[in-house]
Write a protein that holds these residues in place. Structure first.
Motif, mmCIF file in Angstrom:
data_model
loop_
_atom_site.group_PDB
_atom_site.id
_atom_site.type_symbol
_atom_site.label_atom_id
_atom_site.label_comp_id
_atom_site.label_asym_id
_atom_site.label_seq_id
_atom_site.Cartn_x
_atom_site.Cartn_y
_atom_site.Cartn_z
ATOM 1 N N ASN A 1 -22.768 5.349 4.429
ATOM 2 C CA ASN A 1 -23.228 6.713 4.670
ATOM 3 C C ASN A 1 -24.239 6.695 5.813
ATOM 4 O O ASN A 1 -24.436 5.659 6.457
ATOM 5 C CB ASN A 1 -23.828 7.332 3.402
ATOM 6 N N ASN A 2 -24.886 7.822 6.056
ATOM 7 C CA ASN A 2 -25.799 7.929 7.191
ATOM 8 C C ASN A 2 -27.176 7.329 6.925
ATOM 9 O O ASN A 2 -28.035 7.340 7.813
ATOM 10 C CB ASN A 2 -25.966 9.395 7.598
ATOM 11 N N TYR A 3 -27.397 6.812 5.728
ATOM 12 C CA TYR A 3 -28.745 6.392 5.356
ATOM 13 C C TYR A 3 -28.887 4.911 5.036
ATOM 14 O O TYR A 3 -30.002 4.374 5.077
ATOM 15 C CB TYR A 3 -29.223 7.216 4.145
ATOM 16 N N VAL A 4 -27.789 4.235 4.721
ATOM 17 C CA VAL A 4 -27.868 2.848 4.262
ATOM 18 C C VAL A 4 -26.817 2.010 4.971
ATOM 19 O O VAL A 4 -25.695 2.472 5.222
ATOM 20 C CB VAL A 4 -27.664 2.749 2.730
ATOM 21 N N GLY A 5 -27.174 0.766 5.296
ATOM 22 C CA GLY A 5 -26.219 -0.178 5.877
ATOM 23 C C GLY A 5 -26.476 -1.574 5.351
ATOM 24 O O GLY A 5 -27.582 -1.913 4.924
ATOM 25 N N LEU A 6 -25.442 -2.405 5.383
ATOM 26 C CA LEU A 6 -25.537 -3.786 4.921
ATOM 27 C C LEU A 6 -25.005 -4.708 6.007
ATOM 28 O O LEU A 6 -23.962 -4.448 6.603
ATOM 29 C CB LEU A 6 -24.726 -3.985 3.631
ATOM 30 N N THR A 7 -25.732 -5.797 6.282
ATOM 31 C CA THR A 7 -25.350 -6.774 7.290
ATOM 32 C C THR A 7 -25.140 -8.132 6.641
ATOM 33 O O THR A 7 -25.942 -8.564 5.816
ATOM 34 C CB THR A 7 -26.436 -6.896 8.377
ATOM 35 N N ASN B 1 -30.279 -2.269 5.634
ATOM 36 C CA ASN B 1 -30.847 -1.354 6.621
ATOM 37 C C ASN B 1 -30.946 0.058 6.056
ATOM 38 O O ASN B 1 -30.026 0.521 5.370
ATOM 39 C CB ASN B 1 -29.995 -1.315 7.890
ATOM 40 N N GLY B 2 -32.045 0.723 6.359
ATOM 41 C CA GLY B 2 -32.206 2.120 5.986
ATOM 42 C C GLY B 2 -32.412 2.970 7.231
ATOM 43 O O GLY B 2 -33.106 2.547 8.163
ATOM 44 N N TYR B 3 -31.799 4.162 7.263
ATOM 45 C CA TYR B 3 -31.854 5.026 8.448
ATOM 46 C C TYR B 3 -32.367 6.404 8.062
ATOM 47 O O TYR B 3 -31.932 6.993 7.078
ATOM 48 C CB TYR B 3 -30.462 5.168 9.076
ATOM 49 N N TYR B 4 -33.299 6.924 8.870
ATOM 50 C CA TYR B 4 -33.763 8.298 8.691
ATOM 51 C C TYR B 4 -34.163 8.845 10.048
ATOM 52 O O TYR B 4 -35.140 8.378 10.657
ATOM 53 C CB TYR B 4 -34.940 8.358 7.722
ATOM 54 N N LYS B 5 -33.379 9.787 10.562
ATOM 55 C CA LYS B 5 -33.595 10.360 11.899
ATOM 56 C C LYS B 5 -33.680 9.241 12.923
ATOM 57 O O LYS B 5 -32.748 8.474 13.074
ATOM 58 C CB LYS B 5 -34.837 11.261 11.879
#
Length: 226
Positions: free
Chosen positions: A198-204, A217-221
Motif C-alpha cells: 500500500n502507500n504507507y508500508v514497504g518491505l525490503t 519502510n514507512g511512508y507518509y507524504k
C-alpha cells in the motif's frame, strides 16, 4: 550509512527526479555481546548516550533526470561523495540500468591480502585497523553497475488487490568485494526485492555480497522512516 545507497546496504538503478533534494539522518542501536566484566553473553542493544551518538547525515540531489550526486558525513568523522548516472531508461520490458561510484573521498583504502598478519582472518584484521563499525562499507572509490525493474502484481487478496514490486541487483568492485570470507564466492554480486502492498508500508529483502538484510519502510507524504 544505510541511507546512502537507496536500500538497506545496496544500490539500485533509479535516479532522483530533476532538482529533487533528499536529506537523510541515520542513527544506530549497537548490539553489545559483552556482559559486565567483559564476559561474552546474550547480545543486548546498548542504547547508551554514547552509542545513540553514532549517526550519519546524507544529502542527495537529482540532475536532468539522468544524474544523482550525494554527500555523506558520519559521526566517525568519515565523509564521502556518491555519484550515479543512468545508462538505460526503464520501459515495460527493459530494466533501468545505471553506473555508480560510491565512497568518493573516503580515507579507507582497499584491503590488501598480502598485508594480513598470520593468525587473522581477512575481515578481522581489516576491521581491527579502524575505530568504527563496518569499515568495509567505506572503502574508497567503489564502482558498481545496477539494474532495477518494477512490476505491479495482482494478488486478489481483499484489502491488498495489488502489490508494487521492484527487483534490483548488480555487481560492484572494492567495497562490494571487501575482505569478508563469504564475499569471495559471490564476486561482488548483490540484489534484492522490495514489496509495497500500500502507500504507507514497504518491505525490503536483500543480499549485499556478504549478508542477508531485511528492512521495513514507512511512508507518509514526503517523509520516509526505514
Amino acid at each position: 550509512p544505510y541511507t546512502s545507497l537507496g536500500h538497506v546496504n545496496t544500490p539500485d538503478a533509479y535516479i532522483m527526479p530533476h532538482k529533487m533534494l533528499e536529506v537523510s539522518y541515520t542513527t544506530f542501536l549497537v548490539a553489545n555481546p559483552y556482559m559486565p566484566g567483559g564476559e561474552v553473553g546474550t547480545p543486548t542493544f546498548d542504547v547508551s548516550r554514547e552509542n545513540l551518538g553514532n549517526y550519519v547525515v546524507g544529502v542527495r540531489y537529482g540532475l536532468a533526470n539522468r544524474f544523482e550526486v550525494g554527500f555523506v558525513y558520519s559521526s566517525d568523522k568519515i565523509y564521502f561523495g556518491n555519484l550515479k548516472i543512468k545508462i538505460v531508461h526503464e520501459t515495460e520490458s527493459v530494466p533501468a540500468i545505471s553506473f555508480g561510484l560510491t565512497n568518493i573521498f573516503s580515507g579507507v583504502e582497499m584491503y590488501n591480502p598480502s598485508e594480513t598478519p598470520e593468525g587473522y582472518t581477512d575481515a578481522s584484521w581489516f576491521n581491527s585497523q579502524h575505530d568504527y563499525t563496518d569499515p568495509t562499507d567505506y572503502i574508497q572509490n567503489s564502482p558498481y553497475l545496477a539494474f532495477t525493474k518494477s512490476f505491479v502484481l495482482v494478488t486478489g487478496v481483499p484489502g491488498m488487490d495489488y502489490l508494487e514490486t521492484s527487483f534490483y541487483g548488480g555487481i560492484g568492485l572494492r567495497r562490494f568485494q571487501g575482505p569478508g570470507i563469504v564475499v569471495k564466492n559471490t564476486q561482488g554480486l548483490f540484489g534484492g526485492i522490495d514489496f509495497k502492498p500500500n502507500n504507507y508500508v514497504g518491505l525490503t529483502l536483500e543480499w549485499d555480497t556478504q549478508n542477508i538484510n531485511m528492512g521495513l519502510n514507512g511512508y507518509y507524504k514526503n517523509l520516509t522512516l526505514r
